[in-house]
Write an enzyme that holds these catalytic residues in place. Structure first.
Site, short mmCIF file in Angstrom:
data_model
loop_
_atom_site.label_atom_id
_atom_site.label_comp_id
_atom_site.label_asym_id
_atom_site.label_seq_id
_atom_site.Cartn_x
_atom_site.Cartn_y
_atom_site.Cartn_z
N TYR A 57 -28.45 3.30 35.24
CA TYR A 57 -29.21 2.08 34.98
C TYR A 57 -30.61 2.08 35.60
O TYR A 57 -31.42 1.20 35.31
CB TYR A 57 -28.42 0.85 35.45
CG TYR A 57 -27.36 0.44 34.45
CD1 TYR A 57 -27.73 -0.08 33.21
CD2 TYR A 57 -26.01 0.61 34.73
CE1 TYR A 57 -26.76 -0.43 32.27
CE2 TYR A 57 -25.04 0.26 33.79
CZ TYR A 57 -25.43 -0.26 32.57
OH TYR A 57 -24.48 -0.61 31.64
N ASP A 196 -0.75 3.36 25.46
CA ASP A 196 -0.61 3.14 24.02
C ASP A 196 0.09 4.32 23.37
O ASP A 196 -0.09 5.47 23.79
CB ASP A 196 -1.98 2.98 23.35
CG ASP A 196 -2.66 1.66 23.67
OD1 ASP A 196 -1.95 0.71 24.05
OD2 ASP A 196 -3.89 1.58 23.54
#
Length: 303
Positions: A57, A196
């Site tokens: 950033y 999952d």
């Protein structure tokens, strides 16, 4: 034991590398690397540390993605034959846990006890500062997604037996810091995981168990996958409505992972039915469904 490199030595090495790079043709990769050198030199001279996310950033337009920063930091550390810690790059912290743990700091700097309250997860501290983790739990469950962890947290209020389990979440692909925590406690507690039933959920399990390309030595060898598995969605065809069609990326991932024998049955099942299942879809229809599957999967943990 080799002495740790000084800040001035690291800065000098990077300046030398910068001069060599400036003599080469300009390119985006060159500009990106030079900007990272500049940031690390500043960190060394000021005696400060940053994580890869913070570095990203500082110049988003140059770095473009956080993975670019991660690859370049690893490359620079390898070239200089030092650690990322020596460069002043801290672990990126994103993993969380529900439970109570004690963290013993290096160099006799004391112990900090951290616990979640009211079902609110705690951020895992920087494990590079930790010498030992005090863990009294017999079972630890790694949850792939924080959305599912939040659902489990709401069940802890109703099912007090869940308070006897440490829950850890890496929020998708785990950061190094999350895996380090589990690695430090895996011989004190049985570690299992809920992922999952899709190629990328299974791949995330592999990152925990076998390590990543960047950190192959940081892995949780004892972790077992307790769900979601093929048998969980085959019950009397009751859950056929939760399947989502595989895409081209899913199929490529299946081809990469079938070499792992313990996972091949579920992967080939997904390819055969051309579908995948996310935990949110499996648990969402009725409040009782999460409770049913959770206790069913917990029974698979080896004591």
């Amino acid at each position: 034991m080799a002495l740790a490199p000084t800040s001035s030595a690291i800065s000098g090495s990077l300046r030398s590398s910068m001069l060599k790079l400036l003599m080469r043709l300009k390119s985006r990769t060159l500009a990106t690397r030079l900007r990272l050198y500049e940031i690390i030199i500043e960190m060394q001279e000021l005696g400060i540390t940053r994580n890869e996310r913070e570095i990203f950033y500082m110049d988003v337009n140059v770095f473009r993605t956080q993975s670019v920063v991660r690859r370049l930091v690893s490359s620079i550390a390898s070239e200089l034959q030092i650690s990322k810690h020596d460069l002043g790059v801290r672990n990126t912290l994103k993993g969380i846990f529900i439970g109570r743990l004690g963290f013993v700091r290096h160099h006799g700097l004391g112990m900090v006890e951290m616990s979640s309250k009211g079902g609110c997860p705690q951020l895992i501290p920087d494990m590079s500062d930790i010498a030992e983790v005090l863990c009294d739990y017999k079972k630890t469950v790694v949850v792939e997604k924080d959305t599912v962890l939040q659902r489990i947290a709401s069940e802890i209020e109703r099912e007090k037996c869940l308070e006897e389990i440490l829950f850890v979440c890496g929020k998708g692909y785990p950061c190094k810091n999350t895996v380090l925590l589990l690695k430090m406690i895996e011989h004190k507690t049985a570690v299992a995981g809920l992922f999952d039933l899709d190629p990328f959920g299974i791949h995330i399990f592999c990152i925990y168990k076998y390590g990543s390309k960047e950190t192959p030595d940081i892995r949780v060898e004892t972790i077992m996958r307790i769900g979601v598995c093929m048998e969980d969605v085959l019950e009397k065809n009751a859950y056929k409505d939760v399947f989502v069609k595989l895409n081209v990326h899913d199929l490529k991932m299946i081809n990469r992972l079938v070499r792992f024998g313990e996972l091949s049955a579920d992967l080939l099942f997904l390819r055969k039915i051309d579908g995948k299942v996310e935990m949110e879809a499996l648990f969402s229809k009725e409040p009782r469904r999460l409770r049913y599957f959770l206790f069913r999967m917990l029974e698979r943990i080896s004591s």
